[in-house]
Design a protein around this motif. Structure first.
Motif, PDB file in Angstrom:
ATOM      1  N   VAL A   1       0.854  -1.193   0.000  1.00  0.00           N
ATOM      2  CA  VAL A   1       0.000   0.000   0.000  1.00  0.00           C
ATOM      3  C   VAL A   1       0.886   1.238   0.000  1.00  0.00           C
ATOM      4  O   VAL A   1       1.743   1.404   0.888  1.00  0.00           O
ATOM      5  CB  VAL A   1      -0.929   0.024   1.228  1.00  0.00           C
ATOM      6  CG1 VAL A   1      -1.783   1.280   1.224  1.00  0.00           C
ATOM      7  CG2 VAL A   1      -1.805  -1.221   1.248  1.00  0.00           C
TER       8      VAL A   1
ATOM      9  N   THR B   1      -8.125   3.701   2.735  1.00  0.00           N
ATOM     10  CA  THR B   1      -7.105   2.647   2.761  1.00  0.00           C
ATOM     11  C   THR B   1      -7.404   1.622   3.848  1.00  0.00           C
ATOM     12  O   THR B   1      -7.218   0.422   3.667  1.00  0.00           O
ATOM     13  CB  THR B   1      -5.716   3.269   2.983  1.00  0.00           C
ATOM     14  OG1 THR B   1      -5.449   4.204   1.929  1.00  0.00           O
ATOM     15  CG2 THR B   1      -4.630   2.207   2.993  1.00  0.00           C
TER      16      THR B   1
ATOM     17  N   HIS C   1      -9.950  -0.899   2.589  1.00  0.00           N
ATOM     18  CA  HIS C   1      -9.647  -1.696   1.406  1.00  0.00           C
ATOM     19  C   HIS C   1      -8.293  -2.401   1.463  1.00  0.00           C
ATOM     20  O   HIS C   1      -7.762  -2.812   0.420  1.00  0.00           O
ATOM     21  CB  HIS C   1      -9.717  -0.814   0.152  1.00  0.00           C
ATOM     22  CG  HIS C   1     -11.094  -0.337  -0.165  1.00  0.00           C
ATOM     23  ND1 HIS C   1     -11.618   0.816   0.370  1.00  0.00           N
ATOM     24  CD2 HIS C   1     -12.073  -0.880  -0.938  1.00  0.00           C
ATOM     25  CE1 HIS C   1     -12.862   0.987  -0.085  1.00  0.00           C
ATOM     26  NE2 HIS C   1     -13.152  -0.029  -0.865  1.00  0.00           N
ATOM     27  N   SER C   2      -7.740  -2.547   2.645  1.00  0.00           N
ATOM     28  CA  SER C   2      -6.461  -3.242   2.776  1.00  0.00           C
ATOM     29  C   SER C   2      -6.438  -4.023   4.086  1.00  0.00           C
ATOM     30  O   SER C   2      -7.370  -3.941   4.889  1.00  0.00           O
ATOM     31  CB  SER C   2      -5.307  -2.234   2.743  1.00  0.00           C
ATOM     32  OG  SER C   2      -5.265  -1.479   3.943  1.00  0.00           O
ATOM     33  N   ASN C   3      -5.345  -4.752   4.292  1.00  0.00           N
ATOM     34  CA  ASN C   3      -5.220  -5.508   5.541  1.00  0.00           C
ATOM     35  C   ASN C   3      -4.536  -4.709   6.649  1.00  0.00           C
ATOM     36  O   ASN C   3      -4.247  -5.250   7.716  1.00  0.00           O
ATOM     37  CB  ASN C   3      -4.469  -6.826   5.301  1.00  0.00           C
ATOM     38  CG  ASN C   3      -2.997  -6.625   4.936  1.00  0.00           C
ATOM     39  OD1 ASN C   3      -2.493  -5.510   4.887  1.00  0.00           O
ATOM     40  ND2 ASN C   3      -2.310  -7.728   4.666  1.00  0.00           N
TER      41      ASN C   3
ATOM     42  N   ALA D   1      -3.976  -1.053  -3.472  1.00  0.00           N
ATOM     43  CA  ALA D   1      -4.570  -2.380  -3.297  1.00  0.00           C
ATOM     44  C   ALA D   1      -5.974  -2.402  -3.902  1.00  0.00           C
ATOM     45  O   ALA D   1      -6.817  -1.570  -3.579  1.00  0.00           O
ATOM     46  CB  ALA D   1      -4.627  -2.745  -1.818  1.00  0.00           C
TER      47      ALA D   1
ATOM     48  N   THR E   1      -8.529  -7.264  -0.811  1.00  0.00           N
ATOM     49  CA  THR E   1      -7.793  -8.204   0.020  1.00  0.00           C
ATOM     50  C   THR E   1      -8.160  -9.617  -0.418  1.00  0.00           C
ATOM     51  O   THR E   1      -9.085  -9.824  -1.201  1.00  0.00           O
ATOM     52  CB  THR E   1      -8.121  -8.034   1.519  1.00  0.00           C
ATOM     53  OG1 THR E   1      -9.533  -8.180   1.720  1.00  0.00           O
ATOM     54  CG2 THR E   1      -7.681  -6.666   2.018  1.00  0.00           C
TER      55      THR E   1
ATOM     56  N   ASP F   1       0.671  -8.467  -0.913  1.00  0.00           N
ATOM     57  CA  ASP F   1       1.346  -7.774   0.191  1.00  0.00           C
ATOM     58  C   ASP F   1       2.609  -7.054  -0.270  1.00  0.00           C
ATOM     59  O   ASP F   1       3.641  -7.058   0.405  1.00  0.00           O
ATOM     60  CB  ASP F   1       1.666  -8.737   1.333  1.00  0.00           C
ATOM     61  CG  ASP F   1       0.537  -8.833   2.352  1.00  0.00           C
ATOM     62  OD1 ASP F   1      -0.460  -8.096   2.213  1.00  0.00           O
ATOM     63  OD2 ASP F   1       0.652  -9.628   3.297  1.00  0.00           O
TER      64      ASP F   1
ATOM     65  N   ASN G   1      -3.031  -8.245   1.014  1.00  0.00           N
ATOM     66  CA  ASN G   1      -3.406  -7.222   0.044  1.00  0.00           C
ATOM     67  C   ASN G   1      -3.103  -7.720  -1.362  1.00  0.00           C
ATOM     68  O   ASN G   1      -2.062  -8.347  -1.602  1.00  0.00           O
ATOM     69  CB  ASN G   1      -2.625  -5.928   0.292  1.00  0.00           C
ATOM     70  CG  ASN G   1      -2.996  -5.278   1.606  1.00  0.00           C
ATOM     71  OD1 ASN G   1      -4.149  -5.290   2.011  1.00  0.00           O
ATOM     72  ND2 ASN G   1      -2.014  -4.701   2.280  1.00  0.00           N
TER      73      ASN G   1
ATOM     74  N   GLU H   1      -2.950  -6.475  -5.465  1.00  0.00           N
ATOM     75  CA  GLU H   1      -3.043  -5.482  -6.537  1.00  0.00           C
ATOM     76  C   GLU H   1      -2.886  -6.203  -7.863  1.00  0.00           C
ATOM     77  O   GLU H   1      -1.872  -6.860  -8.103  1.00  0.00           O
ATOM     78  CB  GLU H   1      -1.967  -4.404  -6.408  1.00  0.00           C
ATOM     79  CG  GLU H   1      -2.053  -3.365  -7.526  1.00  0.00           C
ATOM     80  CD  GLU H   1      -0.946  -2.319  -7.492  1.00  0.00           C
ATOM     81  OE1 GLU H   1      -0.557  -1.829  -8.567  1.00  0.00           O
ATOM     82  OE2 GLU H   1      -0.465  -2.008  -6.385  1.00  0.00           O
TER      83      GLU H   1
END
Length: 219
Positions: A46, A66, A69-71, A102, A105, A142, A180, A182
């Motif tokens: 991220v 963020t 929408h992420s870990n 990201a 997840t 990640d 995460n 992408e």
């Protein structure tokens, strides 16, 4: 812009939370020789901005967007974090184009060994993004640039070499871990471009009807 090649595993030293906003204090060493306030740093894939820089670490802000929408929301003090500084223009491009944005997840379904490799199966939480994850294509997990070994509509598999496993936070993940993801930026842009052209073509074809032609004196 990043490459997905992790430079260092940092340690989460502190977390300050206010609702869905966070400030993370991260301990690092190898990358601290060239970090300044305002620099972009990929943290578990991220892209975050360094807001404070010290001799042995830095701080970053995490926005609610963020957070959702992420870990990063699942982090605890002591968590291991994959860190990468933004790529220099004269640097070697060893991974693939990574934005640090990201898309979603994913949940680790299982981990298995295959001779010198470790196979990791991941189920994305957005099935609609599956079209961007294709066998032998690139994906970021990640913050790590990986090649997709297998993929279907529900999950995908990556094959990890021992070096990548040892030098990144993947060494600590287990079944049930949240990572995460992408997707490849090139695939997303191609899809968006083709979708836009298809939509315009469909709109034009829908607009050319016999009634329209008659109204304008063509028939």
């Amino acid at each position: 812009m990043f490459t997905g090649l992790v430079e260092e595993i940092g340690i989460l030293d502190s977390i300050t939370r206010q609702g869905e906003a966070m400030v993370l204090g991260i301990k690092a060493s190898a990358i601290m020789d060239d970090i300044h306030i305002g620099d972009s740093i990929a943290v578990n894939g991220v892209c975050l901005t360094a807001t404070k820089v010290g001799a042995d670490g830095f701080a970053v802000d995490v926005t609610p967007q963020t957070y959702r929408h992420s870990n990063l929301a699942l982090l605890k003090a002591g968590s291991r974090l994959n860190l990468e500084r933004a790529m220099k223009a004269d640097g070697r491009f060893g991974g693939h184009l990574v934005q640090g944005h990201a898309d979603m997840t994913g949940t680790v379904l299982g981990i298995a060994k295959e001779q010198n490799a470790v196979l990791i199966d991941i189920m994305p939480d957005r099935p609609d993004m599956a079209k961007y994850i294709i066998p032998q294509g690139s994906v970021t997990v990640d913050g790590i640039s990986l090649t997709v070994a297998e993929a279907d509509a529900k999950s995908f598999r990556v094959s990890i070499i021992p070096h990548t496993l040892a030098e990144t936070g993947l060494s600590g993940i287990r079944a049930g871990s949240v990572v995460n993801i992408e997707c490849d930026i090139i695939g997303k842009y191609v899809q968006a471009l083709l979708g836009s052209q298809t939509s315009r073509g469909a709109a034009r074809s829908q607009g050319i009807r016999m009634e329209t032609l008659a109204e304008n004196g063509f028939v």
